[in-house]
Write an enzyme that holds these catalytic residues in place. Sequence first.
Site, PDB file in Angstrom:
ATOM      1  NE  ARG A  22      -5.616   9.726   1.798  1.00 34.11           N
ATOM      2  CZ  ARG A  22      -4.633   9.496   2.662  1.00 34.11           C
ATOM      3  NH1 ARG A  22      -3.576  10.289   2.695  1.00 34.11           N
ATOM      4  NH2 ARG A  22      -4.683   8.470   3.480  1.00 34.11           N
TER       5      ARG A  22
ATOM      6  CB  SER B 166     -11.519   6.372   1.643  1.00 31.23           C
ATOM      7  OG  SER B 166     -10.585   5.529   2.258  1.00 31.23           O
TER       8      SER B 166
ATOM      9  CD  GLU C  69      -9.778   9.690  -0.845  1.00 32.52           C
ATOM     10  OE1 GLU C  69      -9.460   9.862   0.346  1.00 32.52           O
ATOM     11  OE2 GLU C  69      -9.476   8.675  -1.488  1.00 32.52           O
TER      12      GLU C  69
END
Length: 339
Positions: free
Chosen positions: A165, A239, A335
């Site tokens: 990520r 998320s 995130e």
Amino acid sequence: MSELQTDVDLQPHNTLAVPARARFYARVTDAAQLPEWLEFAQANSLPLLLLGGGSNLVLREDFDGLVIHIGLHGREKISEDREHVWLKVAAGENWHKLVEYTLEHQYWGLENLSLIPGSVGAAPIQNIGAYGVELQDVFESLEALDLVTGERMQFDKDDCAFGYRDSLFKHEGRDRYLITSVTFKLFKQPHLKISYPSLREELKAIPVSELTPVEVSQAVCRIRRSKLPDPARIPNVGSFFKNPVIGLTQFLELQILHPGLVSYPVDARHVKVAAGWLIERAGWKGASRGPVAVHSEQALVLTNPGHAMGAEVLALAEEIRHSIASEYGIDLEPEPRVY
Ligand code: FAD
Ligand code: NAP
């Protein structure tokens, strides 16, 4: 030059549906328009916000600068050999529509990444991933405009420094490049990746030898629809925290205290811990603070059904972060990008 708008409502342009306004806003549909907008921002000392689908950002407050909404469209097969096809796709194309297009044309490789919201141009920023596949597995190169020099650049896979990520564009390249297109290297023959546990379970009725990429995509869509809130109905950014990767020693100590800890090995010295498990075990699943909530099906997702301000969402995220730090000694990293 595309039309300049002032005092624009950004609520329809972020999937968390936080109310925030942009001082200036322009939707760009032709890359030739970009230099003029960059000059306008520079001449007026305006910060820039590059906006795709708004599914991975949190607007804490109004944005006192220029929002450039990337509306660049187009897909082109630029090359092929016996095994592969290279597809160049403009940054403003919708990600899931691209997945559907590749399935229709039997260009395989994107099926596990079905139903991820957002735009093609944002996909390399966090090397989007799901169900055991990451963007980097199908990535060939990207084109971008250097916002400092105005130069057109090309980045290949190594240049992008993809990680979990993560990429160059979250570090040295942050706020420096506007991605205009991404080129994918896709397969002509199926290369199914179905080892991810929930995907394997969903597909268990079909013998592996009979499975097709279309069925894998459909299975991913079914799992996602059953577990994740649809942002069009329940605002969210997916998320909210990355799964933390911790050292083996810290992991072994934690495992003694919490034997059920859900984790996956990363390498010989690091372990990825499921952030959703930590948050759920700390008692947050289904909790709410006014109009902001922790999703009842997946504790990693914060929802904003009451259209609260970004600052209220961030306040709940901060509370969770403190709770996880004091309970497990792990610092969760958000995130989405916060503006
Ligand atoms: P935006 O939110 O518009 O932008 C995100 C960041 O990228 C911003 O900093 C923005 O400035 C920058 N950016 C956007 N476009 C460009 C560009 N062309 N050039 C330079 N910078 C740019 N992510 C996953 O990895 N896996 C998942 O499975 C997943 N599932 C999700 C499920 C839901 C329900 C939701 C709401 C989100 C999910 N996400 C997932 C997160 C998100 O969808 C992805 O990160 C997506 O790539 C963001 O795209 P976007 O166009 O909405 O980006
Ligand atoms: P899940 O299947 O309940 O699994 C929980 C976590 O465990 C995931 O985050 C996943 O990490 C990890 N995991 C599970 N099996 C694994 C394996 N075999 N090897 C390595 N790691 C494993 O997760 P979920 O919430 O339903 O999400 C399913 C997939 O969609 C995941 O890949 C997730 O990342 C992705 N997703 C991402 C977002 C987002 O906004 N980023 C939102 C929704 C879903 P990984 O996350 O590394 O896969």
